[in-house]
Enzyme design. Structure first.
Site, PDB file in Angstrom:
ATOM      1  N   GLU A 192       0.824  -1.210   0.000  1.00 28.12           N
ATOM      2  CA  GLU A 192       0.000   0.000   0.000  1.00 28.12           C
ATOM      3  C   GLU A 192       0.859   1.261   0.000  1.00 28.12           C
ATOM      4  O   GLU A 192       0.523   2.251  -0.664  1.00 28.12           O
ATOM      5  CB  GLU A 192      -0.944  -0.024   1.199  1.00 28.12           C
ATOM      6  N   GLU A 233      -3.792  -9.798   3.684  1.00 28.61           N
ATOM      7  CA  GLU A 233      -4.557  -9.557   4.904  1.00 28.61           C
ATOM      8  C   GLU A 233      -5.644 -10.589   5.172  1.00 28.61           C
ATOM      9  O   GLU A 233      -5.898 -10.936   6.336  1.00 28.61           O
ATOM     10  CB  GLU A 233      -5.178  -8.148   4.865  1.00 28.61           C
TER      11      GLU A 233
END
Length: 260
Positions: A114, A134
């Site tokens: 990210e 995740e």
């Protein structure tokens, strides 16, 4: 602000920000995010610096992700606040006036992927690994991964990576358009600095206006985006750099831009 988790170095018009938590594979916790925010703000406000490179200390990890040990016992409200902080810091990077390049060395997973995605573009070492793992931890991405990944690689590929938690290598990241170039690890920073040098040799006001037009245009419809570009184009003709650039071209010499 004294930094404990990052290193900020300046080389003439260039700044290099290293995420520096080697014992934690450069993972991001709250303190690290706050230090990144401070450093990015300082770089953006420094008239002597015109481009930022973000990388990780060492050769094993760009950023291995958000710090799981830090996150493990967060409440739902605390987790939301942590995610919102990461989003705010990464949005600050994305919205910087100046170009930002990610030099991805080693693991760029979760929050690391990210962080790389909020930069203008990414150059990867051949040992780099990318992913949003995740869901394998029972959570979603929290720092913008569900939003930036589809914009960069398309919704189908992004959803596959998000749903499977697959980790991909640098060559696959290049194939799907997540990174612009793959080089050997020892060539990473020299190559990124070489690209930075090419950018810095151009008119920086025009570079910044180009960045702003591209970023803003992607968030709106094509007609509004064209108007944003027209505004940027017109603004250039009120600058000394435009006059110098065109005069230098006609005189067949190198332009001497002064960012005015």
């Amino acid at each position: 602000m004294a930094y404990e988790n990052i290193i900020l170095e300046k080389e003439e018009k260039l700044a290099v920000l290293y995420i520096n938590r080697p014992k934690a594979m450069n993972a991001l916790n709250k303190d690290t995010l706050l230090e990144i925010k401070d450093a990015v703000t300082a770089v953006n406000d420094d008239p002597a610096v015109e481009l930022l490179i973000i990388t990780g200390s060492g050769d094993k990890s760009f950023v291995a992700g958000a710090d799981i040990a830090f996150m493990q016992n967060l409440s739902a409200m605390e987790a939301r606040e942590f995610g919102a902080l990461g989003q705010k810091v990464f949005r600050l990077i994305e919205a910087m006036e100046k170009p930002v390049i990610a030099a991805v060395n080693g693991f760029a997973l979760g929050g690391g992927c990210e962080l790389a995605m909020c930069c203008d573009f990414r150059i990867a070492a051949s040992n780099a690994k990318f992913g949003q793992p995740e869901v394998g931890l029972g959570i979603t991405p929290g720092f913008g991964g569900t939003q930036r990944l589809p914009r960069l690689v398309g919704p189908g590929m992004a959803k596959q990576l998000l749903y499977t938690a697959d980790v991909i290598n640098a060559d696959e990241a290049f194939r799907i358009g997540l990174v612009n170039k793959v080089v050997q690890p020892e060539e990473l920073l020299p190559e990124v600095k070489k690209i930075a040098g090419r950018i810095l040799s151009k008119g920086q006001l025009a570079v910044r206006l180009s960045k702003a037009a591209a970023n803003e245009g992607m968030q709106t419809d094509i007609d509004r985006a064209m108007s944003i570009e027209a505004d940027a184009f017109g603004l250039c003709f009120a600058t000394q750099d435009q006059k110098e650039g065109m005069t230098a071209f006609l005189e067949k010499r190198k332009a001497n831009f002064i960012s005015k």
